[in-house]
Scaffold this motif. Structure first.
Motif, PDB file in Angstrom:
ATOM      1  N   HIS A  90       0.837  -1.192   0.000  1.00 54.31           N
ATOM      2  CA  HIS A  90       0.000   0.000   0.000  1.00 54.31           C
ATOM      3  C   HIS A  90       0.875   1.246   0.000  1.00 54.31           C
ATOM      4  N   ARG A  91       0.216   2.365  -0.232  1.00 54.06           N
ATOM      5  CA  ARG A  91       0.829   3.680  -0.119  1.00 54.06           C
ATOM      6  C   ARG A  91       0.260   4.330   1.136  1.00 54.06           C
ATOM      7  N   HIS A 103       3.892   8.253   0.384  1.00 54.99           N
ATOM      8  CA  HIS A 103       4.869   7.242   0.800  1.00 54.99           C
ATOM      9  C   HIS A 103       4.451   5.929   0.129  1.00 54.99           C
ATOM     10  N   ILE A 104       5.235   5.466  -0.844  1.00 52.75           N
ATOM     11  CA  ILE A 104       4.811   4.351  -1.692  1.00 52.75           C
ATOM     12  C   ILE A 104       5.506   3.037  -1.353  1.00 52.75           C
ATOM     13  N   ASP A 105       4.943   1.957  -1.899  1.00 49.69           N
ATOM     14  CA  ASP A 105       5.529   0.621  -1.880  1.00 49.69           C
ATOM     15  C   ASP A 105       5.811   0.086  -0.481  1.00 49.69           C
ATOM     16  N   GLU A 160      -4.172   3.482  -1.583  1.00 52.05           N
ATOM     17  CA  GLU A 160      -3.695   4.499  -0.657  1.00 52.05           C
ATOM     18  C   GLU A 160      -4.384   4.295   0.688  1.00 52.05           C
TER      19      GLU A 160
END
Length: 179
Positions: A30-31, A78-80, A134
């Protein structure tokens, strides 16, 4: 919210949120994004990264200052993030200067790993990959809310006159607690 009987996620689903062929839609990454409104010294730490408005001396902006549709502005930058790091640590002072702290366990909130959305299975475009959803944490004075948003491609545009309306990305509230 669309859900259906659970089935084992495939290898493709384990790599991300999966494809439209899998049902129900699940996610493995998730992000994350976090926002503070009407708070002093709002600090949120999730997955080792700080978020928030840590200024102890200045009241952060109110939701009203962004307009009625302020939630559409909230994004997860804020990704991955692989499911799931330890709980988010949140500390802040509400508008009345009362001190608060909370541990928001994202893993517990999403223990079923289902993507929250408002799209019927038959309306999802066939053969598409579903991106990582997200997860957004909002601190608003004395209340913490957690939302999910996922970009879901559709078979047909929602507005026939607008070919760019062929998706849904609804912000779904999944948790709320007032302190």
């Amino acid at each position: 919210m669309s859900t259906s009987a659970a089935s084992s996620p495939s290898a493709a689903a384990q790599a991300g949120a999966g494809t439209s062929a899998e049902w129900p839609l699940r996610f493995e990454r998730h992000r994350f994004g976090a926002y503070c409104f009407d708070t002093y010294g709002c600090r949120i730490v999730y997955h080792g990264f700080p978020h928030g408005k840590p200024d102890d001396t200045k009241l952060s902006a109110s939701t009203a200052s962004f307009g009625a549709d302020y939630r559409s502005l909230m994004k997860a930058g804020h990704i991955d993030i692989v499911n799931f790091p330890p709980p988010a640590e949140v500390s802040w002072r509400s508008k009345d200067q009362s001190e608060h702290s909370a541990r928001i366990d994202i893993a517990e909130i999403f223990k079923d790993r289902l993507v929250r959305h408002e799209v019927a299975r038959e309306d999802i475009a066939p053969g598409v990959s579903i991106n990582d959803p997200e997860i957004i944490l909002e601190v608003d004075d004395r209340t913490i809310n957690v939302y999910m948003r996922s970009f879901i491609p559709l078979k047909a545009p929602r507005d026939p006159g607008n070919p760019n309306s062929d998706y849904r990305a609804d912000l779904i509230q999944v948790f709320s607690q007032t302190y």
